[in-house]
Design a protein around this motif. Structure first.
Motif, PDB file in Angstrom:
ATOM      1  N   HIS A   1      -0.142  73.311  70.399  1.00 29.04           N
ATOM      2  CA  HIS A   1      -0.797  72.038  70.089  1.00 29.04           C
ATOM      3  C   HIS A   1      -0.841  71.136  71.321  1.00 29.04           C
ATOM      4  N   ALA A   2       0.266  71.040  72.026  1.00 32.10           N
ATOM      5  CA  ALA A   2       0.323  70.171  73.208  1.00 32.10           C
ATOM      6  C   ALA A   2      -0.681  70.628  74.266  1.00 32.10           C
ATOM      7  N   ALA A   3      -0.839  71.921  74.444  1.00 37.25           N
ATOM      8  CA  ALA A   3      -1.808  72.440  75.422  1.00 37.25           C
ATOM      9  C   ALA A   3      -3.240  72.098  75.009  1.00 37.25           C
ATOM     10  N   ALA A   4      -3.530  72.188  73.719  1.00 34.81           N
ATOM     11  CA  ALA A   4      -4.872  71.835  73.238  1.00 34.81           C
ATOM     12  C   ALA A   4      -5.133  70.346  73.415  1.00 34.81           C
ATOM     13  N   TRP A   5      -4.135  69.511  73.107  1.00 43.26           N
ATOM     14  CA  TRP A   5      -4.300  68.066  73.317  1.00 43.26           C
ATOM     15  C   TRP A   5      -4.491  67.771  74.799  1.00 43.26           C
TER      16      TRP A   5
END
Length: 102
Positions: A21-25
């Motif tokens: 999730h953090a990488a996508a954000w």
């Protein structure tokens, strides 16, 4: 009884999805920060997948996370509507874009 147990809400509890999730954000927010519509310069710090994710996104609804992070960088976007596409430059328009990242 056909089941001994049922697990609900495994996201982040049983499975380690925070980094995904953090990488996508990061991908989404870095593209927003680099967009000329943001009005920001090249010296604006990029989204920090650890610090910024924890401070502004984690535990919030998608829309609230978008607002919180962008506000931290001095960007105010209108809420928009669910029909907004990414070119609408609104919170509602950016939300679905996270799903296409990473």
């Amino acid at each position: 009884m056909p089941y001994d147990a049922v697990l609900f809400d495994m996201d982040g509890v049983v499975t380690r999805t925070t980094s995904v999730h953090a990488a996508a954000w990061k991908e989404l927010f870095d593209s927003v920060l680099a967009d000329s519509r943001s009005g920001l310069g090249a010296d604006t710090p990029p989204f920090d997948a650890d610090r910024d994710y924890r401070l502004y996104v984690d535990g919030r609804s998608r829309e609230d996370g978008i607002r919180a992070f962008l506000t931290s960088r001095g960007i105010q976007l209108p809420t928009g509507s669910p029909e907004d596409g990414p070119d609408a430059w609104s919170v509602a328009g950016l939300g679905p874009e996270k799903m296409t990242c990473s």
